[in-house]
Design a protein around this motif. Sequence first.
Motif, short mmCIF file in Angstrom:
data_model
loop_
_atom_site.label_atom_id
_atom_site.label_comp_id
_atom_site.label_asym_id
_atom_site.label_seq_id
_atom_site.Cartn_x
_atom_site.Cartn_y
_atom_site.Cartn_z
N GLY A 179 0.92 5.96 -7.27
CA GLY A 179 -0.16 6.66 -7.86
C GLY A 179 -0.32 8.14 -7.47
N ARG A 180 0.95 9.22 -6.47
CA ARG A 180 0.79 10.51 -6.27
C ARG A 180 2.31 10.66 -7.47
N GLU A 185 7.14 12.89 -4.69
CA GLU A 185 7.71 11.93 -3.25
C GLU A 185 8.16 10.89 -4.11
N GLY A 207 -0.62 2.11 -9.76
CA GLY A 207 -1.13 2.38 -7.92
C GLY A 207 -2.28 1.65 -8.09
N ALA A 214 -2.24 -1.68 -5.20
CA ALA A 214 -2.88 -1.49 -4.34
C ALA A 214 -3.74 -2.98 -4.84
N ARG A 233 0.54 4.28 -3.18
CA ARG A 233 0.66 5.41 -2.67
C ARG A 233 1.45 6.67 -3.35
N LYS A 234 2.61 5.47 -3.15
CA LYS A 234 4.36 6.66 -3.91
C LYS A 234 4.32 6.93 -5.65
N LEU A 259 1.12 -1.46 0.01
CA LEU A 259 -0.22 -0.18 -0.44
C LEU A 259 0.77 1.53 -0.09
N TRP A 260 1.64 1.41 0.85
CA TRP A 260 2.94 2.32 0.98
C TRP A 260 3.63 2.38 -0.37
#
Length: 198
Positions: free
Chosen positions: A90-91, A100, A185, A189, A87-88, A83-84
Amino acid sequence: MAGTILPLALFALVSTITPGGATTLATASGAQFGFRRSVPLMAGIALGLASLAAAAAAGLAGLLLAAPALELALKLAGTLYLLWLARKIGRSGPPAMKTELARPTGFIAGACLLWLNPKGWAMTLGAAASFAVLAANPPALALLLGTTFGLAAAFSLTLWCLAGLMLARLLRTERQWRRLNGALGLLLAASIVPMWLP
């Protein structure tokens, strides 16, 4: 001997080339950073899978069966890590943007991905049980499975990274990059769901 190893090689290739967390990460890294800068990640994943297969063949499966709490802890750690990473990815935006995800995921993170991924455990434990007859003893089986899965992963991840590189050549705008990274991302997930299914 080649005739008996062929089913193992096919199993390893199919298992590693199908979409999942590692392949999604290789694709995202190829699109974001190119092939050369993605090599440490891919090497880490391949070595992580090779060592996991070797450990499974050497008897680590018995430990997991004897300690169900260890298996649950492995699932939780793997879920949080994926998940971490999702997120990285996907952003992030286009490669030139300061985001990021400013540098590629490295060798150690790639290796950890497999050791924390229940899909990797299921794949290698299944192979250790199914192909145990190919070797005379656990160390020989560990060497055979580790080598086979490591090579299959290296080949598969190379293909996925090159696919990401080709996608990067098609993307022209920041919006297109954000859509691709968001989709990658989400796929990363989503790859978590099967590990929690019975």
